[in-house]
Design a protein around this motif. Structure first.
Motif, PDB file in Angstrom:
ATOM      1  N   ASN A  74       0.881  -1.171   0.000  1.00 48.18           N
ATOM      2  CA  ASN A  74       0.000   0.000   0.000  1.00 48.18           C
ATOM      3  C   ASN A  74       0.918   1.221   0.000  1.00 48.18           C
ATOM      4  N   VAL A  75       0.879   2.007  -1.070  1.00 44.64           N
ATOM      5  CA  VAL A  75       1.911   3.019  -1.315  1.00 44.64           C
ATOM      6  C   VAL A  75       1.362   4.442  -1.161  1.00 44.64           C
ATOM      7  N   LEU A 107       2.929  -2.683   4.317  1.00 47.53           N
ATOM      8  CA  LEU A 107       3.064  -4.052   3.827  1.00 47.53           C
ATOM      9  C   LEU A 107       2.293  -5.015   4.720  1.00 47.53           C
ATOM     10  N   TYR A 108       2.071  -6.209   4.186  1.00 47.52           N
ATOM     11  CA  TYR A 108       1.540  -7.312   4.978  1.00 47.52           C
ATOM     12  C   TYR A 108       2.662  -8.334   5.059  1.00 47.52           C
ATOM     13  N   GLN A 109       3.243  -8.478   6.248  1.00 42.83           N
ATOM     14  CA  GLN A 109       4.491  -9.213   6.389  1.00 42.83           C
ATOM     15  C   GLN A 109       4.427 -10.650   5.863  1.00 42.83           C
ATOM     16  N   GLY A 217     -14.321 -10.723  -4.033  1.00 42.64           N
ATOM     17  CA  GLY A 217     -13.219  -9.898  -3.551  1.00 42.64           C
ATOM     18  C   GLY A 217     -13.366  -9.635  -2.064  1.00 42.64           C
ATOM     19  N   HIS A 218     -12.612  -8.633  -1.573  1.00 45.30           N
ATOM     20  CA  HIS A 218     -12.726  -8.254  -0.173  1.00 45.30           C
ATOM     21  C   HIS A 218     -13.882  -7.291   0.009  1.00 45.30           C
ATOM     22  N   GLN A 243      -3.427  -1.873   5.660  1.00 45.53           N
ATOM     23  CA  GLN A 243      -2.478  -2.815   5.079  1.00 45.53           C
ATOM     24  C   GLN A 243      -3.059  -3.346   3.769  1.00 45.53           C
ATOM     25  N   PRO A 244      -2.223  -3.849   2.896  1.00 48.07           N
ATOM     26  CA  PRO A 244      -2.716  -4.344   1.609  1.00 48.07           C
ATOM     27  C   PRO A 244      -3.485  -5.654   1.755  1.00 48.07           C
ATOM     28  N   GLY A 245      -4.217  -5.991   0.710  1.00 46.55           N
ATOM     29  CA  GLY A 245      -4.880  -7.286   0.648  1.00 46.55           C
ATOM     30  C   GLY A 245      -6.044  -7.435   1.598  1.00 46.55           C
ATOM     31  N   GLY A 246      -6.729  -6.328   1.907  1.00 46.87           N
ATOM     32  CA  GLY A 246      -7.882  -6.416   2.792  1.00 46.87           C
ATOM     33  C   GLY A 246      -7.534  -6.664   4.246  1.00 46.87           C
TER      34      GLY A 246
END
Length: 575
Positions: A74-75, A107-109, A217-218, A243-246
């Motif tokens: 996520n930028v 980020l999502y670690q 999707g999310h 964070q990204p990806g929901g």
């Protein structure tokens, strides 16, 4: 030491977290035979680090993985400090990209770690042994012996730890790096203490994932929370992190009388997150009350054994720099280990690892503690005073813009007399990290500066061939690249046959003028040569033909000229 056996390595790294993963990629790209030992048989699977910056992404670029991991981030999110009613006190946002990469990246670690481990498969000389715990190690004059054994347990509390000592094995390495976290086995066995403070404040961290929407999707559970918020609520200081990806994270500060078990209960967690999200639209992935430390190891090196990441320093989470500090450690260590193992440098250069990195890590810890104290003011009167001070600062000429661009963040600039390089004068750039613009090759193709120069030493001539009139033996020995930098629109013109490409010279044009302006600001004009270390910090500057740079390199690396060949041909795995 020789590497005749399958159990002999250049470097053994203990720990496969972000620091160990980064170090493994950097060592792999530099052609060093590397073994990574990780006690856990599988990834933790939950997010811990949530943020990375442009400096760390530049390191990941050197490691050849930045573009791969950045696509999942996520930028350019705004970071803000808000009151309990959501009104903004201060915003930090910066569109500038002096190092090419965005400054703010969430980020999502688990995404990042999983991808980084998979990408290690490109290096046949890097081996990962999961589920192997270090039992002991001993070092001598020519290397380190490391004994490890299979471990079927989990430090994450999923099952009881069990080590099969009967299946133990001993390997040999020239160097051992302990990147095994805050409870480092390597640091403990070395008997190295940590100095700093353990804070009594407790925080509840809650990691959430949006449930799947009907379209597959999310859901839009977090759409109304687009920014990273430090919620300066005197009743309950809170952090809200996209964070990204929901995915999304909340952190809530407990009061002294709050009971840990109660706050980790489903009922309390739903009550707290229900202030910000619809609890029916989210899944709770983790809920944990924790405290935090702000400390550094008293020593980062003991002979051939070194510490990195949380094993060397623990940074509170309030400026998102814990993981990034470890990434910087990996960068600093990797090229110095290569210099010793491949170029014949004196192992004493490893002493500069701690002197270069410790002051920066300590400054990041101090900034994190300061931000924690800023966010978690619980006295209402003091909170109003803080709000007034922040509002006044943000509107003050000069000071306001400095705050908005996070001017308080420690700069990538080594303290004087602590680094490997020529001394820095009043306007000097030695020991500092230059900008990374996109430059134009002779064929008209754009390329990032570091990608053009490569991952080793570089001599950059400003409008000149840096090889003219100098003894290149030492530079060839460390596999340096040679480049000429032209300012925008300043490539030489002439008649037919002029300007033919010179073999072995990288020819680039700074079309934006960003780098040439930076050089000019520091008094560096055409005809100068800038020597860049493999981590792209400036080693030194001299006029073209002046032997100062080569002599300083030979002296500071402790290299006897021509004792072994350059190793660029060994880097067949460079992407």
């Amino acid at each position: 030491m020789s590497r005749g056996s399958s159990n002999e390595y250049d470097v053994v790294v203990v720990g496969l977290g972000p620091t160990g993963l980064t170090l493994a990629h950097l060592l792999g790209r530099r052609g060093l035979r590397t073994l990574v030992l990780e006690r856990e048989p599988e990834f933790y699977g939950n997010a811990r680090a949530v943020y990375t910056d442009d400096e760390a992404l530049r390191v990941f670029q050197t490691a050849g993985v930045a573009d791969d991991i950045h696509e999942d981030m996520n930028v350019d999110s705004t970071v803000q400090w808000v009151r309990e009613d959501g009104s903004v006190l201060v915003q930090f946002r910066t569109p500038d990209r002096p190092l090419w990469w965005p400054v703010t990246n969430f980020l999502y670690q688990p995404y990042m770690e999983t991808k980084l481990e998979a990408l290690l498969e490109r290096y046949p000389h890097v081996e990962v042994r999961r589920g192997h715990e270090v039992l002991d190690f001993a070092q001598g004059s020519d290397g380190v012996s490391i004994t490890h054994a299979p471990s079927t347990g989990s430090g994450y509390g999923k099952r009881e730890n069990a080590v099969d000592i009967s299946a133990s094995q001993t390997v040999r390495a020239a160097y051992l790096i302990g990147a095994d976290g805050g409870r480092s086995v390597v640091r403990t066995k070395l008997g190295i203490d940590m100095t700093g403070k353990t804070y009594s404040e407790r925080w509840l961290v809650v990691d959430l994932a949006a449930k799947e929407a009907p379209d597959g999707g999310h859901s839009d559970a977090f759409r109304h929370l687009p920014y990273f918020d430090f919620i300066c609520n005197p009743d309950m200081p809170t952090v809200s992190c996209p964070q990204p990806g929901g995915h999304h994270r909340f952190e809530f500060e407990l009061k002294d009388g709050d009971v840990k078990e109660e706050f980790e209960s489903d009922q309390t967690v739903h009550r707290l997150i229900g202030q910000y999200v619809d609890v029916d639209e989210v899944e709770v992935r983790r809920k944990l009350v924790y405290t935090f430390n702000a400390c550094t190891a008293d020593r980062w090196r003991s002979g051939r054994v070194l510490l990195a990441g949380d094993a060397a320093h623990m940074t509170p989470q309030f400026v998102g720099q814990g993981m990034n500090a470890g990434v910087r450690d990996a960068d600093n260590l990797s090229w110095k280990l290569e210099a010793i193992l491949r170029h014949g440098a004196d192992p004493a250069i490893l002493d500069t690892y701690e002197t270069e990195r410790k002051s920066h890590a300590t400054a990041m810890i101090a900034l994190s503690v300061f931000n924690k104290s800023l966010v978690s003011v619980k006295n209402p009167v003091k909170a109003r005073a803080r709000d007034l001070a922040l509002t006044t600062a943000i509107h003050a000429p000069g000071l306001g813009s400095w705050v908005r661009r996070a001017g308080m963040k420690p700069k990538p600039r080594f303290k004087k007399e602590t680094y490997l390089g020529l001394p820095r004068g009043p306007r000097g750039i030695e020991g500092t990290l230059p900008p990374q613009p996109v430059v134009r090759r002779y064929d008209g193709r754009p390329i990032r500066l570091d990608d053009a120069l490569g991952i080793g030493w570089a001599l950059l001539g400003v409008g000149v061939d840096p090889r003219d009139g100098d003894d290149l033996a030492i530079w060839d020995q460390v596999a340096a690249s040679y480049a000429t930098l032209y300012g925008p629109g300043t490539r030489p013109q002439g008649t037919i046959g002029d300007g033919r490409r010179r073999t072995g010279l990288i020819d680039i044009e700074d079309t934006t003028g960003e780098l040439t302006r930076w050089l000019r600001h520091h008094g560096i004009r055409p005809g100068s040569v800038v020597a860049l270390r493999p981590d792209k910090y400036v080693f030194g500057v001299a006029p073209v033909g002046d032997p100062t740079l080569g002599r300083a390199l030979a002296s500071q690396l402790g290299v006897a000229r021509s004792i072994r060949p350059a190793v660029s041909a060994d880097r067949e795995w460079v992407g």
